[in-house]
Design a protein around this motif. Structure first.
Motif, PDB file in Angstrom:
ATOM      1  N   LEU A  63       3.632   8.904   4.849  1.00 57.19           N
ATOM      2  CA  LEU A  63       5.032   8.578   5.663  1.00 57.19           C
ATOM      3  C   LEU A  63       5.674   9.062   7.467  1.00 57.19           C
ATOM      4  CD1 LEU A  63       8.257   8.209   5.507  1.00 57.19           C
ATOM      5  CD2 LEU A  63       8.646  10.553   5.215  1.00 57.19           C
ATOM      6  N   LEU A  64       5.677   7.683   7.867  1.00 64.11           N
ATOM      7  CA  LEU A  64       5.558   8.081   9.062  1.00 64.11           C
ATOM      8  C   LEU A  64       7.066   7.739   9.909  1.00 64.11           C
ATOM      9  CD1 LEU A  64       4.670   8.053  12.217  1.00 64.11           C
ATOM     10  CD2 LEU A  64       3.989   5.597  11.726  1.00 64.11           C
ATOM     11  N   ASP A  65       7.029   8.710  10.309  1.00 64.24           N
ATOM     12  CA  ASP A  65       8.953   8.879  10.937  1.00 64.24           C
ATOM     13  C   ASP A  65       8.597   8.565  12.372  1.00 64.24           C
ATOM     14  OD1 ASP A  65      11.154   8.863  10.097  1.00 64.24           O
ATOM     15  OD2 ASP A  65      11.870  10.509  10.863  1.00 64.24           O
ATOM     16  N   ALA A  66       8.925   7.289  12.887  1.00 57.08           N
ATOM     17  CA  ALA A  66       9.079   6.683  13.689  1.00 57.08           C
ATOM     18  C   ALA A  66      10.103   6.650  15.147  1.00 57.08           C
ATOM     19  CB  ALA A  66       8.280   5.099  13.703  1.00 57.08           C
ATOM     20  N   ILE A 100       4.293  12.535   9.408  1.00 58.50           N
ATOM     21  CA  ILE A 100       4.214  12.859  10.137  1.00 58.50           C
ATOM     22  C   ILE A 100       4.532  12.106  11.079  1.00 58.50           C
ATOM     23  CG2 ILE A 100       1.890  10.648  10.577  1.00 58.50           C
ATOM     24  CD1 ILE A 100       0.600  13.050  12.094  1.00 58.50           C
ATOM     25  N   GLN A 101       5.203  12.204  11.875  1.00 63.74           N
ATOM     26  CA  GLN A 101       6.325  11.671  12.808  1.00 63.74           C
ATOM     27  C   GLN A 101       5.910  11.787  14.391  1.00 63.74           C
ATOM     28  OE1 GLN A 101      10.885  13.969  13.848  1.00 63.74           O
ATOM     29  NE2 GLN A 101      10.229  13.343  16.359  1.00 63.74           N
ATOM     30  N   ASP A 128      21.134   6.262  23.194  1.00 63.94           N
ATOM     31  CA  ASP A 128      19.509   7.221  22.991  1.00 63.94           C
ATOM     32  C   ASP A 128      20.012   7.112  22.028  1.00 63.94           C
ATOM     33  OD1 ASP A 128      20.569   9.015  24.951  1.00 63.94           O
ATOM     34  OD2 ASP A 128      22.513   9.844  23.622  1.00 63.94           O
ATOM     35  N   THR A 129      19.814   5.365  21.576  1.00 65.19           N
ATOM     36  CA  THR A 129      19.021   4.485  20.951  1.00 65.19           C
ATOM     37  C   THR A 129      17.111   4.609  20.736  1.00 65.19           C
ATOM     38  OG1 THR A 129      20.703   3.213  20.697  1.00 65.19           O
ATOM     39  CG2 THR A 129      18.757   2.209  19.511  1.00 65.19           C
ATOM     40  N   ASP A 130      16.348   4.597  19.556  1.00 63.99           N
ATOM     41  CA  ASP A 130      14.961   4.449  20.178  1.00 63.99           C
ATOM     42  C   ASP A 130      14.333   3.060  19.397  1.00 63.99           C
ATOM     43  OD1 ASP A 130      15.113   7.383  19.300  1.00 63.99           O
ATOM     44  OD2 ASP A 130      14.094   7.698  17.882  1.00 63.99           O
ATOM     45  N   ILE A 179       1.150  -1.572  -0.337  1.00 64.10           N
ATOM     46  CA  ILE A 179       0.038   0.242  -0.348  1.00 64.10           C
ATOM     47  C   ILE A 179       1.121   1.843   0.112  1.00 64.10           C
ATOM     48  CG2 ILE A 179      -1.781  -1.460   0.534  1.00 64.10           C
ATOM     49  CD1 ILE A 179      -0.819   0.353   3.853  1.00 64.10           C
ATOM     50  N   GLY A 180       0.203   2.902   0.136  1.00 63.03           N
ATOM     51  CA  GLY A 180       0.668   3.475  -0.120  1.00 63.03           C
ATOM     52  C   GLY A 180       1.316   4.163   0.989  1.00 63.03           C
ATOM     53  N   MET A 181       1.827   3.081   2.115  1.00 61.72           N
ATOM     54  CA  MET A 181       2.318   4.057   3.306  1.00 61.72           C
ATOM     55  C   MET A 181       4.126   3.883   3.511  1.00 61.72           C
ATOM     56  SD  MET A 181       1.223   4.134   6.551  1.00 61.72           S
ATOM     57  CE  MET A 181       1.460   4.452   8.556  1.00 61.72           C
ATOM     58  N   LEU A 182       4.244   4.459   4.034  1.00 61.86           N
ATOM     59  CA  LEU A 182       6.408   3.532   5.051  1.00 61.86           C
ATOM     60  C   LEU A 182       6.138   4.367   5.610  1.00 61.86           C
ATOM     61  CD1 LEU A 182       8.970   3.367   3.613  1.00 61.86           C
ATOM     62  CD2 LEU A 182       9.844   5.503   2.998  1.00 61.86           C
ATOM     63  N   ILE A 183       6.934   3.279   7.109  1.00 63.77           N
ATOM     64  CA  ILE A 183       7.389   3.541   8.192  1.00 63.77           C
ATOM     65  C   ILE A 183       9.087   3.673   8.494  1.00 63.77           C
ATOM     66  CG2 ILE A 183       7.830   3.015  10.543  1.00 63.77           C
ATOM     67  CD1 ILE A 183       5.052   1.308   9.774  1.00 63.77           C
ATOM     68  N   SER A 184       9.045   5.080   8.618  1.00 62.37           N
ATOM     69  CA  SER A 184      10.991   5.145   8.991  1.00 62.37           C
ATOM     70  C   SER A 184      11.185   5.394   9.846  1.00 62.37           C
ATOM     71  CB  SER A 184      11.174   6.377   8.182  1.00 62.37           C
ATOM     72  OG  SER A 184      12.224   6.852   8.308  1.00 62.37           O
TER      73      SER A 184
END
Length: 260
Positions: free
Chosen positions: A145-148, A219-220, A42-44, A12-17
């Protein structure tokens, strides 16, 4: 594909970074660093584990192999401060979140070394994001685009007191449509607290790729680590994580539905 990142392609048209998920440090860089730095505190932590449900939803995921201490993929290579007037870490950080040094004396990266890291680590990751979004835009017409991210709930260097649990950012309304933000604000995230464009408004990735006028919505989410970890350790708490993932999944499904 460049070995500095991995990308799993969805349908689908969604990417998580997940730009701060990586933990590796190449030996030639590690040799110049302090013992604390090599532990990459300090890693996520566990972004890939928290969002493991996303692949089943057809969502693409990109994540780096290397630590944010090598180079911060969510910073502008021009060196522009994302939060003017506020404390922020550099493109190639020299101090940890607690202000302790990351490098041994006289070992901080030179301009030439920073340029090398941009070429080896930063450019490939961003080229992959740009290419993937362009392909999705062509195929689906609309992209999310979700920046996680995640962060300790208390980091005095960056904010006073305790951070809300869910910190959404869309560059003060510039990186995604008002319609999408409204849908997110209608979600039931209780018992967790949430804020939009609070201390975290979205970093470089959100701001660089979000183009709602062109149907690319970025969005983040900065998730407080106390929602799924035993702070201040790096221990993953299964019970906590199971609970927060229910809300996280609803949020991600909201984005996926918007993309469709």
């Amino acid at each position: 594909m460049n070995s500095s990142y991995t990308i799993d392609k969805g349908s689908i048209g969604m990417l998580i970074s997940m730009p701060h998920n990586g933990q590796a440090i190449a030996s030639e860089i590690a040799n110049t660093m302090t013992e604390t730095a090599k532990q990459v505190p300090d890693t996520d932590w566990y972004m890939d584990k928290l969002y493991d449900f996303a692949l089943e939803l057809g969502i693409s995921i990109i994540k780096p192999k290397y630590s944010r201490y090598v180079i911060d993929l969510n910073r502008d290579i021009s060196g522009v401060n994302l939060y003017p007037g506020a404390n922020s870490t550099e493109l190639c950080p020299t101090t940890a979140f607690d202000n302790s040094p990351l490098y041994l004396p006289q070992q901080t990266p030179s301009e030439a070394e920073i340029s090398r890291r941009i070429e080896q680590y930063w450019q490939p990751y961003h080229q992959a994001i740009a290419t993937t979004l362009a392909e999705m835009k062509q195929e689906f017409g609309k992209v999310v685009l979700l920046d996680a991210h995640s962060i300790l709930s208390h980091v005095p260097r960056f904010f006073e007191g305790q951070l809300p649990d869910f910190n959404f950012g869309n560059a003060d309304g510039k990186s995604c449509s008002d319609d999408l933000i409204e849908k997110i604000q209608q979600l039931d995230l209780s018992p967790y607290t949430s804020v939009v464009n609070g201390r975290f408004k979205g970093g470089y990735i959100t701001r660089a790729y979000g183009d709602p006028a062109n149907n690319i919505h970025a969005i983040q989410l900065e998730l407080s680590q106390h929602t799924y970890m035993d702070e201040p350790s790096d221990h993953y708490n299964e019970e906590k994580a199971t609970q927060v993932k229910l809300k996280l999944a609803n949020f991600v499904k909201c984005l996926a539905n918007f993309a469709k």
